[in-house]
Design a protein around this motif. Sequence first.
Motif, PDB file in Angstrom:
ATOM      1  N   SER A  24       0.817  -1.222   0.000  1.00 44.58           N
ATOM      2  CA  SER A  24       0.000   0.000   0.000  1.00 44.58           C
ATOM      3  C   SER A  24       0.849   1.269   0.000  1.00 44.58           C
ATOM      4  CB  SER A  24      -0.912   0.035   1.227  1.00 44.58           C
ATOM      5  OG  SER A  24      -0.159   0.312   2.398  1.00 44.58           O
ATOM      6  N   PHE A  26       1.355   2.868   2.455  1.00 46.57           N
ATOM      7  CA  PHE A  26       0.598   3.701   3.389  1.00 46.57           C
ATOM      8  C   PHE A  26       1.119   3.416   4.798  1.00 46.57           C
ATOM      9  CE2 PHE A  26      -3.032   4.994   5.918  1.00 46.57           C
ATOM     10  CZ  PHE A  26      -3.620   6.035   5.202  1.00 46.57           C
ATOM     11  N   VAL A  28       1.556   3.744   8.685  1.00 49.48           N
ATOM     12  CA  VAL A  28       0.778   4.140   9.864  1.00 49.48           C
ATOM     13  C   VAL A  28       1.613   3.857  11.111  1.00 49.48           C
ATOM     14  CG1 VAL A  28      -1.413   3.848  11.114  1.00 49.48           C
ATOM     15  CG2 VAL A  28      -1.351   3.511   8.638  1.00 49.48           C
ATOM     16  N   ASN A  44       2.271  -0.476  10.997  1.00 49.21           N
ATOM     17  CA  ASN A  44       1.594  -1.519  10.222  1.00 49.21           C
ATOM     18  C   ASN A  44       2.623  -2.424   9.549  1.00 49.21           C
ATOM     19  OD1 ASN A  44       2.016   0.827   8.645  1.00 49.21           O
ATOM     20  ND2 ASN A  44       0.384   0.325   7.227  1.00 49.21           N
ATOM     21  N   GLU A  46       2.624  -5.300   6.581  1.00 49.06           N
ATOM     22  CA  GLU A  46       1.804  -5.918   5.524  1.00 49.06           C
ATOM     23  C   GLU A  46       2.348  -7.285   5.128  1.00 49.06           C
ATOM     24  OE1 GLU A  46       1.487  -2.837   2.518  1.00 49.06           O
ATOM     25  OE2 GLU A  46      -0.010  -1.794   3.747  1.00 49.06           O
ATOM     26  N   ALA A  56      -1.214  -0.775  12.626  1.00 47.58           N
ATOM     27  CA  ALA A  56      -0.322  -0.171  13.623  1.00 47.58           C
ATOM     28  C   ALA A  56      -0.909  -0.226  15.036  1.00 47.58           C
ATOM     29  CB  ALA A  56      -0.051   1.278  13.231  1.00 47.58           C
ATOM     30  N   GLU A  57      -2.206   0.026  15.153  1.00 47.24           N
ATOM     31  CA  GLU A  57      -2.832   0.078  16.483  1.00 47.24           C
ATOM     32  C   GLU A  57      -2.770  -1.290  17.167  1.00 47.24           C
ATOM     33  OE1 GLU A  57      -3.947   1.073  13.552  1.00 47.24           O
ATOM     34  OE2 GLU A  57      -5.600   2.481  13.723  1.00 47.24           O
ATOM     35  N   PRO A  88      -8.843   5.071  13.225  1.00 47.67           N
ATOM     36  CA  PRO A  88      -8.659   3.611  13.280  1.00 47.67           C
ATOM     37  C   PRO A  88      -9.748   2.830  12.530  1.00 47.67           C
ATOM     38  CG  PRO A  88      -9.383   4.444  15.412  1.00 47.67           C
ATOM     39  CD  PRO A  88      -9.108   5.638  14.556  1.00 47.67           C
ATOM     40  N   CYS A  89      -9.351   1.729  11.920  1.00 46.08           N
ATOM     41  CA  CYS A  89     -10.308   0.873  11.216  1.00 46.08           C
ATOM     42  C   CYS A  89     -11.219   0.188  12.235  1.00 46.08           C
ATOM     43  CB  CYS A  89      -9.571  -0.156  10.353  1.00 46.08           C
ATOM     44  SG  CYS A  89      -8.906  -1.547  11.278  1.00 46.08           S
ATOM     45  N   CYS A  92      -9.564  -2.374  14.596  1.00 43.30           N
ATOM     46  CA  CYS A  92      -8.734  -1.746  15.639  1.00 43.30           C
ATOM     47  C   CYS A  92      -9.600  -1.076  16.692  1.00 43.30           C
ATOM     48  CB  CYS A  92      -7.757  -0.756  15.007  1.00 43.30           C
ATOM     49  SG  CYS A  92      -6.456  -1.614  14.086  1.00 43.30           S
TER      50      CYS A  92
HETATM   51  N1  THU Z   1      -3.933   0.571   8.559  1.00 49.21           N
HETATM   52  C1  THU Z   1      -3.521   0.707   9.853  1.00 49.21           C
HETATM   53  O1  THU Z   1      -2.366   0.419  10.185  1.00 49.21           O
HETATM   54  N2  THU Z   1      -4.418   1.153  10.763  1.00 49.21           N
HETATM   55  C2  THU Z   1      -5.717   1.487  10.484  1.00 49.21           C
HETATM   56  O2  THU Z   1      -6.502   1.732  11.382  1.00 49.21           O
HETATM   57  C3  THU Z   1      -6.155   1.540   9.088  1.00 49.21           C
HETATM   58  C4  THU Z   1      -5.272   0.860   8.103  1.00 49.21           C
HETATM   59  C5  THU Z   1      -2.979   0.063   7.562  1.00 49.21           C
HETATM   60  C6  THU Z   1      -3.327  -1.301   7.017  1.00 49.21           C
HETATM   61  C7  THU Z   1      -2.602  -1.277   5.693  1.00 49.21           C
HETATM   62  O3  THU Z   1      -1.261  -1.703   5.901  1.00 49.21           O
HETATM   63  C8  THU Z   1      -2.584   0.182   5.287  1.00 49.21           C
HETATM   64  O4  THU Z   1      -2.912   0.917   6.457  1.00 49.21           O
HETATM   65  C9  THU Z   1      -3.556   0.537   4.177  1.00 49.21           C
HETATM   66  O5  THU Z   1      -4.820   0.070   4.478  1.00 49.21           O
END
Ligand code: THU
Length: 129
Positions: A24, A26, A28, A44, A46, A56-57, A88-89, A92
């Motif tokens: 990603s 992305f 975190v 995070n 992956e 990450a959380e 947070p998702c 999490c």
């Molecule tokens: N991700 C987190 O680490 N925390 C969240 O609450 C949302 C998503 C990460 C998961 C993945 O590695 C990347 O962000 C993109 O979704």
Amino acid sequence: MQRTFANLISQAKQAAQNAYVPYSKFKVGACALFESGNTYIGCNVENSSYGLSLCAERNALSNAIVEGEKSKLIAIAIVSENMPECSPCGACRQWIYEFSQEAKIILEKQDKTIISFDIKELLPNAFLI
Ligand code: THU
């Protein structure tokens, strides 16, 4: 409290630098503060089987448990350089709720001001045995 929150954000930013995000890109970072005063960071991680990726959380909270933390979760800061106010998702949120129904979620806005939410606002009518 604002100073404490700023410190958590700063630790979360440090943690995000180590994020393993080849898919990603992305990054975190998270930093969890417990009643004991201890803090735990997470980033995070992956996996090529995407669904196995760890947020990450949950990494930060797992670190707390593996270190033997027994006190209540006070707050968790979450940051991503890719997204201001990185919230947070759902998974999490459920994990955070497990360690305190009163936890504060600390986020940084684009203008660098720090905002906080109660986990109960972000996860209403939560499941808990
Ligand atoms: N991700 C987190 O680490 N925390 C969240 O609450 C949302 C998503 C990460 C998961 C993945 O590695 C990347 O962000 C993109 O979704």
